[in-house]
Structure formats: structure tokens, C-alpha cells
Write a protein that holds these residues in place. Structure first.
Motif, PDB file in Angstrom:
ATOM      1  N   ARG A 176       0.707  -1.161   0.311  1.00 21.97           N
ATOM      2  CA  ARG A 176      -0.039  -0.024  -0.017  1.00 21.97           C
ATOM      3  C   ARG A 176       0.810   1.273   0.089  1.00 21.97           C
ATOM      4  NH1 ARG A 176      -4.580  -2.274   4.199  1.00 21.97           N
ATOM      5  NH2 ARG A 176      -5.153  -3.844   2.639  1.00 21.97           N
ATOM      6  N   ALA A 177       2.091   1.095  -0.028  1.00 24.79           N
ATOM      7  CA  ALA A 177       3.116   2.240   0.153  1.00 24.79           C
ATOM      8  C   ALA A 177       4.551   1.812  -0.286  1.00 24.79           C
ATOM      9  CB  ALA A 177       3.122   2.947   1.350  1.00 24.79           C
ATOM     10  N   SER A 178       5.095   2.370  -1.107  1.00 24.42           N
ATOM     11  CA  SER A 178       6.371   2.012  -1.606  1.00 24.42           C
ATOM     12  C   SER A 178       7.559   1.970  -0.288  1.00 24.42           C
ATOM     13  CB  SER A 178       6.965   2.858  -2.848  1.00 24.42           C
ATOM     14  OG  SER A 178       7.093   4.087  -2.516  1.00 24.42           O
ATOM     15  N   ASP A 179       7.529   3.074   0.324  1.00 21.69           N
ATOM     16  CA  ASP A 179       8.322   3.246   1.407  1.00 21.69           C
ATOM     17  C   ASP A 179       7.879   4.223   2.497  1.00 21.69           C
ATOM     18  OD1 ASP A 179      10.693   3.210   2.895  1.00 21.69           O
ATOM     19  OD2 ASP A 179      12.013   4.090   1.330  1.00 21.69           O
ATOM     20  N   LEU A 180       8.662   4.408   3.439  1.00 27.83           N
ATOM     21  CA  LEU A 180       8.235   5.731   4.193  1.00 27.83           C
ATOM     22  C   LEU A 180       8.675   6.881   3.751  1.00 27.83           C
ATOM     23  CD1 LEU A 180       9.073   3.230   6.554  1.00 27.83           C
ATOM     24  CD2 LEU A 180       9.687   4.857   8.065  1.00 27.83           C
ATOM     25  N   PRO A 181       7.805   7.871   4.293  1.00 26.58           N
ATOM     26  CA  PRO A 181       7.872   9.363   3.692  1.00 26.58           C
ATOM     27  C   PRO A 181       9.319   9.533   4.115  1.00 26.58           C
ATOM     28  CG  PRO A 181       5.888   9.358   4.852  1.00 26.58           C
ATOM     29  CD  PRO A 181       6.621   7.922   5.232  1.00 26.58           C
ATOM     30  N   PRO A 182       9.985  10.221   3.087  1.00 34.41           N
ATOM     31  CA  PRO A 182      11.741  10.581   3.351  1.00 34.41           C
ATOM     32  C   PRO A 182      11.883  11.362   4.417  1.00 34.41           C
ATOM     33  CG  PRO A 182      10.945  11.470   1.089  1.00 34.41           C
ATOM     34  CD  PRO A 182       9.624  10.478   1.510  1.00 34.41           C
ATOM     35  N   GLN A 183      10.692  12.356   4.725  1.00 37.04           N
ATOM     36  CA  GLN A 183      10.992  13.282   5.807  1.00 37.04           C
ATOM     37  C   GLN A 183      10.960  12.319   7.417  1.00 37.04           C
ATOM     38  OE1 GLN A 183       8.558  13.267   3.436  1.00 37.04           O
ATOM     39  NE2 GLN A 183       7.625  15.483   3.078  1.00 37.04           N
ATOM     40  N   PHE A 184      10.208  11.388   7.334  1.00 34.10           N
ATOM     41  CA  PHE A 184      10.194  10.500   8.612  1.00 34.10           C
ATOM     42  C   PHE A 184      11.454   9.402   8.595  1.00 34.10           C
ATOM     43  CE2 PHE A 184       5.503  10.384   9.484  1.00 34.10           C
ATOM     44  CZ  PHE A 184       5.394  11.708   9.981  1.00 34.10           C
ATOM     45  N   LYS A 185      11.944   8.976   7.505  1.00 33.31           N
ATOM     46  CA  LYS A 185      13.192   8.046   7.307  1.00 33.31           C
ATOM     47  C   LYS A 185      14.251   8.698   7.725  1.00 33.31           C
ATOM     48  CE  LYS A 185      14.144   3.948   5.051  1.00 33.31           C
ATOM     49  NZ  LYS A 185      13.777   3.139   3.967  1.00 33.31           N
ATOM     50  N   ASP A 186      14.375  10.150   7.395  1.00 29.08           N
ATOM     51  CA  ASP A 186      15.776  10.968   7.840  1.00 29.08           C
ATOM     52  C   ASP A 186      15.650  11.042   9.256  1.00 29.08           C
ATOM     53  OD1 ASP A 186      16.203  11.036   5.200  1.00 29.08           O
ATOM     54  OD2 ASP A 186      15.571  13.236   4.884  1.00 29.08           O
ATOM     55  N   LEU A 187      14.539  10.889  10.077  1.00 25.91           N
ATOM     56  CA  LEU A 187      14.501  11.087  11.582  1.00 25.91           C
ATOM     57  C   LEU A 187      14.757   9.901  12.231  1.00 25.91           C
ATOM     58  CD1 LEU A 187      11.437  13.408  11.818  1.00 25.91           C
ATOM     59  CD2 LEU A 187      13.585  14.104  12.229  1.00 25.91           C
ATOM     60  N   LEU A 188      14.539   8.594  11.514  1.00 27.53           N
ATOM     61  CA  LEU A 188      14.620   7.408  12.157  1.00 27.53           C
ATOM     62  C   LEU A 188      16.088   6.699  11.825  1.00 27.53           C
ATOM     63  CD1 LEU A 188      10.881   6.297  11.578  1.00 27.53           C
ATOM     64  CD2 LEU A 188      12.076   7.357  13.569  1.00 27.53           C
ATOM     65  N   VAL A 189      16.868   6.816  12.663  1.00 27.75           N
ATOM     66  CA  VAL A 189      18.176   6.351  12.463  1.00 27.75           C
ATOM     67  C   VAL A 189      18.676   5.594  13.534  1.00 27.75           C
ATOM     68  CG1 VAL A 189      18.845   8.235  11.048  1.00 27.75           C
ATOM     69  CG2 VAL A 189      19.368   8.589  13.450  1.00 27.75           C
ATOM     70  N   PRO A 190      19.469   4.555  13.386  1.00 31.51           N
ATOM     71  CA  PRO A 190      20.056   3.720  14.544  1.00 31.51           C
ATOM     72  C   PRO A 190      20.490   4.194  15.632  1.00 31.51           C
ATOM     73  CG  PRO A 190      20.725   2.801  12.312  1.00 31.51           C
ATOM     74  CD  PRO A 190      20.154   4.162  11.974  1.00 31.51           C
ATOM     75  N   ASN A 191      20.206   3.803  17.028  1.00 29.75           N
ATOM     76  CA  ASN A 191      20.695   3.965  18.114  1.00 29.75           C
ATOM     77  C   ASN A 191      20.204   5.524  18.690  1.00 29.75           C
ATOM     78  OD1 ASN A 191      22.602   1.671  17.985  1.00 29.75           O
ATOM     79  ND2 ASN A 191      23.936   2.708  16.740  1.00 29.75           N
ATOM     80  N   LYS A 192      19.341   5.799  18.157  1.00 28.12           N
ATOM     81  CA  LYS A 192      18.405   7.087  18.769  1.00 28.12           C
ATOM     82  C   LYS A 192      17.463   6.744  19.800  1.00 28.12           C
ATOM     83  CE  LYS A 192      20.862  10.122  16.423  1.00 28.12           C
ATOM     84  NZ  LYS A 192      22.016  10.668  16.875  1.00 28.12           N
TER      85      LYS A 192
END
Length: 191
Positions: free
Chosen positions: A24-40
């Protein structure tokens, strides 16, 4: 010094669900994906309907402490329907929500929460971010991070960050409606 830091800032948990990638979606919105990074964040709580192995594997890179439950479109056999997680004084119940009828109904969700003997119910399925207080307990729903929660209707992409403190949880509600917006709610521990 470390104890003061922990109490002041608390541990962080990402609450995410109903990704439905790639159906139903190709990926996360880039604005969110940029916020969600390892070890945060120290925890990841996923309400299900991830969509594919690649996305599940990516979620596992965000924290060494990830918790998944099975959504109504998840095919993996090794994912539980429900899960209980204890974080400090907080007892959390995790469920996708398709098992609870009517979907998203606070009374039905509260009944389920009481059966699970938890302080907080983390649920998904509706695609709409929501935080509710019911009888000294809390029901939280991250909505759909992709905004593609069902084949009929789009929702506003959203996810939650929880900050766990000794006597309260700060809930940060991230939504993407043209731009990233953050709302905050405080949930005091009430036993």
C-alpha cells in the motif's frame, strides 16, 4: 551524573505500525525516514502490518530491543498476536488491534487492556494516531507511518516517540501533513 541524565531525559521508544510496504506504500515518507536512524531510541514497538522482510530488518537496526506483534496482513508465523513489555514501573501491552471489535473503540480497547493487566495498550489497525486516557490507563495508537493503512482511504502519516520516566511517559506525536508536525502529551503513572 548518569542517574540525573536518565531521569531528566528518560529512555526513548519508537511506536510504529501499519507500514504495509510494498502493498500500500512503496516506502516511508523521506521526511520520516531521515528522522529514524539507528541508536537514537532504546526500544521499537511495532503494531504489525510491516509488509516485507526488508522493512522488518530495517526496523531491527533502529534498536537492539525491538518488539513486534502480528497484524492482519502479516504472513510470518513466528510473530505473536500480543506481547507484554515491562519498562520500569510501566507495563505495556502490544497488539495490532484487528482482533478487537469494533476497531478503535476505546471501550473495547480498555476491556482488552484490563484483561492484559497493563498500564498502557499500544495498538494499531485504524491508521489514525491517537492517545486516550481511560480509567487511569492509556491507549495509544501510532497510526500509519506511510499513510497507506487501507486500500480505500489514505491517512495522515504518523508515528510516536515515547519518553519513559519514572512517574510519567511523554508522548511525542509526529505527523506529516505537508510538513512534519510534533504534538506532545504527558501520561502520568496512576496505579
Amino acid at each position: 551524573m548518569a542517574e540525573e541524565y536518565d531521569e531528566e531525559f528518560g529512555e526513548l521508544g519508537l511506536v510504529i505500525g501499519d507500514l504495509n510496504i510494498p502493498s500500500r506504500a512503496s516506502d516511508l515518507p523521506p521526511q520520516f525516514k531521515d528522522l529514524l536512524v539507528p541508536n537514537k531510541v532504546q526500544y521499537v514497538f511495532c503494531t504489525g502490518n510491516v509488509g516485507n522482510r526488508e522493512t522488518t530488518d530495517w526496523l531491527k537496526t533502529l534498536s537492539g530491543n525491538t518488539h513486534f506483534v502480528k497484524g492482519d496482513f502479516d504472513e510470518a508465523k513466528d510473530i505473536p498476536e500480543t506481547k507484554i513489555i515491562q519498562i520500569g514501573a510501566w507495563r505495556l501491552a502490544l497488539v495490532h488491534g484487528h482482533q478487537i471489535i469494533p476497531a478503535g473503540d476505546d471501550e473495547s480497547l480498555y476491556t482488552f487492556l484490563k484483561e492484559m493487566e497493563a498500564d498502557v495498550l499500544i495498538t494499531g489497525h485504524t491508521g489514525v494516531a491517537k492517545v486516550s486516557a481511560v480509567e487511569k490507563k492509556y491507549i495509544i495508537n501510532p497510526g500509519s507511518i506511510t499513510g497507506g493503512f487501507n486500500g480505500q482511504q489514505q491517512s495522515i502519516p504518523s508515528f510516536l516517540i515515547l519518553e519513559f520516566k519514572k512517574e510519567k511517559i511523554q508522548v511525542f506525536i509526529y505527523t506529516l501533513d505537508g510538513e512534519v508536525k510534533i504534538d506532545k502529551q504527558e501520561l502520568p503513572l496512576q496505579k
